[in-house]
Scaffold this motif. Structure first.
Motif, PDB file in Angstrom:
ATOM      1  N   UNK A 206      -6.877  15.925  -0.163  1.00  0.00           N
ATOM      2  CA  UNK A 206      -7.174  14.493  -0.088  1.00  0.00           C
ATOM      3  C   UNK A 206      -5.955  13.720   0.403  1.00  0.00           C
ATOM      4  N   UNK A 207      -6.227  12.741   1.260  1.00  0.00           N
ATOM      5  CA  UNK A 207      -5.242  11.707   1.601  1.00  0.00           C
ATOM      6  C   UNK A 207      -5.916  10.374   1.336  1.00  0.00           C
ATOM      7  N   UNK A 208      -5.279   9.538   0.520  1.00  0.00           N
ATOM      8  CA  UNK A 208      -5.899   8.269   0.149  1.00  0.00           C
ATOM      9  C   UNK A 208      -4.817   7.205  -0.014  1.00  0.00           C
ATOM     10  N   UNK A 209      -5.108   5.989   0.380  1.00  0.00           N
ATOM     11  CA  UNK A 209      -4.154   4.880   0.265  1.00  0.00           C
ATOM     12  C   UNK A 209      -4.702   3.833  -0.698  1.00  0.00           C
ATOM     13  N   UNK A 210      -3.801   3.194  -1.446  1.00  0.00           N
ATOM     14  CA  UNK A 210      -4.234   2.202  -2.436  1.00  0.00           C
ATOM     15  C   UNK A 210      -3.091   1.238  -2.721  1.00  0.00           C
ATOM     16  N   UNK A 211      -3.417   0.157  -3.401  1.00  0.00           N
ATOM     17  CA  UNK A 211      -2.422  -0.854  -3.764  1.00  0.00           C
ATOM     18  C   UNK A 211      -1.509  -0.308  -4.862  1.00  0.00           C
TER      19      UNK A 211
ATOM     20  N   UNK B 231       1.982  14.043  -3.157  1.00  0.00           N
ATOM     21  CA  UNK B 231       3.077  13.311  -2.527  1.00  0.00           C
ATOM     22  C   UNK B 231       2.716  11.834  -2.475  1.00  0.00           C
ATOM     23  N   UNK B 232       3.662  11.009  -2.924  1.00  0.00           N
ATOM     24  CA  UNK B 232       3.533   9.556  -2.824  1.00  0.00           C
ATOM     25  C   UNK B 232       4.431   9.107  -1.673  1.00  0.00           C
TER      26      UNK B 232
ATOM     27  N   UNK C 164       0.836  -1.207   0.000  1.00  0.00           N
ATOM     28  CA  UNK C 164       0.000   0.000   0.000  1.00  0.00           C
ATOM     29  C   UNK C 164       0.869   1.255   0.000  1.00  0.00           C
ATOM     30  N   UNK C 165       0.508   2.215  -0.880  1.00  0.00           N
ATOM     31  CA  UNK C 165       1.137   3.534  -0.857  1.00  0.00           C
ATOM     32  C   UNK C 165       0.057   4.578  -0.585  1.00  0.00           C
ATOM     33  N   UNK C 166       0.510   5.742  -0.085  1.00  0.00           N
ATOM     34  CA  UNK C 166      -0.432   6.819   0.238  1.00  0.00           C
ATOM     35  C   UNK C 166      -0.202   7.991  -0.721  1.00  0.00           C
ATOM     36  N   UNK C 167      -1.297   8.593  -1.176  1.00  0.00           N
ATOM     37  CA  UNK C 167      -1.232   9.805  -1.999  1.00  0.00           C
ATOM     38  C   UNK C 167      -1.829  10.957  -1.210  1.00  0.00           C
ATOM     39  N   UNK C 168      -1.105  12.071  -1.155  1.00  0.00           N
ATOM     40  CA  UNK C 168      -1.583  13.281  -0.470  1.00  0.00           C
ATOM     41  C   UNK C 168      -1.507  14.442  -1.452  1.00  0.00           C
ATOM     42  N   UNK C 169      -2.590  15.211  -1.564  1.00  0.00           N
ATOM     43  CA  UNK C 169      -2.570  16.374  -2.465  1.00  0.00           C
ATOM     44  C   UNK C 169      -2.133  17.622  -1.698  1.00  0.00           C
ATOM     45  N   UNK C 170      -1.483  18.543  -2.428  1.00  0.00           N
ATOM     46  CA  UNK C 170      -1.037  19.819  -1.849  1.00  0.00           C
ATOM     47  C   UNK C 170      -1.523  20.975  -2.709  1.00  0.00           C
ATOM     48  N   UNK C 171      -1.586  22.177  -2.077  1.00  0.00           N
ATOM     49  CA  UNK C 171      -2.077  23.361  -2.777  1.00  0.00           C
ATOM     50  C   UNK C 171      -1.184  23.787  -3.935  1.00  0.00           C
TER      51      UNK C 171
ATOM     52  N   UNK D  80      -0.605  11.667 -20.676  1.00  0.00           N
ATOM     53  CA  UNK D  80      -1.203  12.390 -19.548  1.00  0.00           C
ATOM     54  C   UNK D  80      -2.477  11.682 -19.110  1.00  0.00           C
ATOM     55  N   UNK D  81      -2.682  11.631 -17.798  1.00  0.00           N
ATOM     56  CA  UNK D  81      -3.866  10.952 -17.269  1.00  0.00           C
ATOM     57  C   UNK D  81      -4.624  11.871 -16.322  1.00  0.00           C
ATOM     58  N   UNK D  82      -5.912  11.558 -16.182  1.00  0.00           N
ATOM     59  CA  UNK D  82      -6.752  12.275 -15.229  1.00  0.00           C
ATOM     60  C   UNK D  82      -7.204  11.286 -14.160  1.00  0.00           C
ATOM     61  N   UNK D  83      -6.996  11.642 -12.885  1.00  0.00           N
ATOM     62  CA  UNK D  83      -7.445  10.790 -11.779  1.00  0.00           C
ATOM     63  C   UNK D  83      -8.546  11.544 -11.042  1.00  0.00           C
ATOM     64  N   UNK D  84      -9.696  10.905 -10.917  1.00  0.00           N
ATOM     65  CA  UNK D  84     -10.868  11.554 -10.326  1.00  0.00           C
ATOM     66  C   UNK D  84     -11.239  10.855  -9.023  1.00  0.00           C
ATOM     67  N   UNK D  85     -11.212  11.624  -7.913  1.00  0.00           N
ATOM     68  CA  UNK D  85     -11.479  11.073  -6.577  1.00  0.00           C
ATOM     69  C   UNK D  85     -12.818  11.585  -6.054  1.00  0.00           C
ATOM     70  N   UNK D  86     -13.526  10.718  -5.311  1.00  0.00           N
ATOM     71  CA  UNK D  86     -14.773  11.148  -4.661  1.00  0.00           C
ATOM     72  C   UNK D  86     -14.670  11.025  -3.145  1.00  0.00           C
ATOM     73  N   UNK D  87     -13.456  10.945  -2.630  1.00  0.00           N
ATOM     74  CA  UNK D  87     -13.277  10.858  -1.181  1.00  0.00           C
ATOM     75  C   UNK D  87     -12.280   9.764  -0.835  1.00  0.00           C
ATOM     76  N   UNK D  88     -11.810   9.785   0.412  1.00  0.00           N
ATOM     77  CA  UNK D  88     -10.714   8.911   0.833  1.00  0.00           C
ATOM     78  C   UNK D  88     -11.089   7.433   0.847  1.00  0.00           C
ATOM     79  N   UNK D  89     -12.389   7.134   0.996  1.00  0.00           N
ATOM     80  CA  UNK D  89     -12.785   5.720   1.063  1.00  0.00           C
ATOM     81  C   UNK D  89     -13.721   5.330  -0.082  1.00  0.00           C
ATOM     82  N   UNK D  90     -13.703   6.088  -1.165  1.00  0.00           N
ATOM     83  CA  UNK D  90     -14.561   5.791  -2.318  1.00  0.00           C
ATOM     84  C   UNK D  90     -13.694   5.376  -3.511  1.00  0.00           C
ATOM     85  N   UNK D  91     -14.225   4.542  -4.413  1.00  0.00           N
ATOM     86  CA  UNK D  91     -13.455   4.166  -5.605  1.00  0.00           C
ATOM     87  C   UNK D  91     -13.054   5.414  -6.404  1.00  0.00           C
ATOM     88  N   UNK D  92     -11.911   5.343  -7.068  1.00  0.00           N
ATOM     89  CA  UNK D  92     -11.505   6.472  -7.911  1.00  0.00           C
ATOM     90  C   UNK D  92     -11.180   5.974  -9.315  1.00  0.00           C
TER      91      UNK D  92
END
Length: 379
Positions: free
Chosen positions: A327-332, A302-303, A290-297, A347-359
């Motif tokens: 957002x802070x989210x962890x995934x495989x 950050x991975x 598992x790695x964690x992704x954190x977004x910054x302003x 280039x890719x687009x990653x769309x999140x709906x929250x820390x515990x929702x599928x993206x």
């Protein structure tokens, strides 16, 4: 039966049909390859009941003679021995002759083998499939669609239907979906030609599609695809590839795909993949990689990975665009790397709906493919 054949043509055909031969079958004759000679050429067949492959070598093609048929007939030879023998024969021509009691002589140069054959009448008949409802697509597109989805099938037999890829046809569009309930891969493509009115939804074993991809050459020639109630046939000029279909209803995956997003990131796929790969060097020592992704302003993410007994890694990756909530989210890490490799996009687009929702992960310029990953709870 007696004929002479070019060794390289025979080796290619043997390699193809061997992908359907299993040593673990409960039907002894299926450990063999069936060889049939007619005046048109030689047909090799391999089968394990789930997959059957038939490869045809024409006697003559474009003025070149590949096979010289002296006597028509058929035989079944032990695949394990026959496949090894034909690869190591010393000359470019192979003579094969069936003698009394199915004994078969294989001669090339000064090498001569005698194999005990089996009665070809005992070999199961391949399914007879009418191609009234065939549709066509380019081989390279079929291979690409398979590669971009089949990795996400389940490897667990607890829900057998998830070990296959769901093919749906809607409005002359083929939609391929694979999921193991932790991730999902989807790819769409238009169907250009063919009769498809009676087909709605089938599930093809992932193993079958992987074997098919190994056999098919990258070309934009069309392949015929014929679907019945329990079989699918892929047909090229000299190859028939049958697979049984999986039984059961495939889950409705459309409701898993979110339509509203709280955070969207546009990022260079290569930079993101390499950062995940580096974080995975430590993460794979953990239980779930598992790695964690954190977004910054400041338009970066950050991975990171922390393992108390090993250490930690942090890496910032610049984004082309980052909008929405923090957002802070962890995934495989493995699931993310599999998805990124399948997208084939700069280039890719990653769309999140929250820390515990599928993206969702999609190419920036192509809406015919998407990858979905479920996050991992890390607290």
């Amino acid at each position: 039966m007696q004929f002479s054949i070019q060794q390289n043509k025979l080796v290619d055909a043997v390699n193809d049909v061997m992908k359907a031969v299993s040593s673990r079958t409960t039907i002894p004759i299926l450990t063999g390859i069936k060889i049939s000679a007619t005046h048109d050429g030689v047909t090799l067949t391999g089968s394990d009941s789930d997959i059957s492959i038939e490869s045809f070598i024409p006697a003559e093609e474009e003025g070149n003679q590949h096979v010289d048929i002296q006597r028509t007939g058929s035989i079944v030879l032990q695949a394990k021995f026959f496949s090894e023998i034909v690869k190591k024969l010393p000359k470019e021509t192979v003579d094969i002759e069936v003698q009394d009691n199915f004994s078969t002589k294989i001669v090339s140069g000064s090498a001569e083998f005698n194999l005990i054959g089996l009665d070809p009448e005992e070999y199961p008949q391949l399914p007879q499939i009418s191609d009234h409802h065939a549709f066509q697509m380019p081989i390279d597109l079929l291979k690409q669609m398979t590669r971009q989805t089949v990795f996400a099938v389940s490897t667990s037999e607890t829900r057998p239907v998830l070990t296959g890829v769901n093919w749906r046809i809607e409005d002359r569009e083929l939609i391929c979906v694979a999921t193991d309930s932790h991730r999902l891969a989807m790819r769409k493509a238009p169907i250009e030609s063919g009769e498809i009115s009676n087909i709605t939804s089938v599930v093809i074993p992932g193993k079958s599609l992987n074997e098919l991809n190994k056999i098919l050459e990258d070309t934009n020639d069309l392949i015929d695809i014929v679907i019945t109630d329990n079989q699918i046939l892929f047909k090229t000029k000299y190859l028939l590839f049958f697979s049984r279909l999986l039984e059961g209803n495939y889950p409705d995956t459309s409701r898993l795909i979110p339509t509203d997003y709280k955070t969207e990131v546009i990022i260079t796929a290569k930079d993101f993949l390499q950062a995940i790969d580096r974080a995975s060097l430590l993460a794979k020592e953990g239980r779930n990689n598992v790695v964690k992704l954190t977004t910054f302003d400041n338009n970066s993410v950050q991975i990171s990975t922390t393992l108390p007994e090993v250490g930690k890694v942090e890496e910032d990756v610049n984004c082309e665009s980052l909008i929405g909530e923090e957002l802070k989210i962890s995934f495989s890490a493995k699931y993310m790397m599999d998805a990124l490799k399948a997208l084939d996009s700069t280039d890719i687009k990653i769309s999140f709906t929250g820390a515990m929702r599928p993206f969702l992960i999609r190419p920036l310029d192509n809406d015919s493919i998407l990858q979905l990953i479920l996050p991992v709870r890390t607290y």
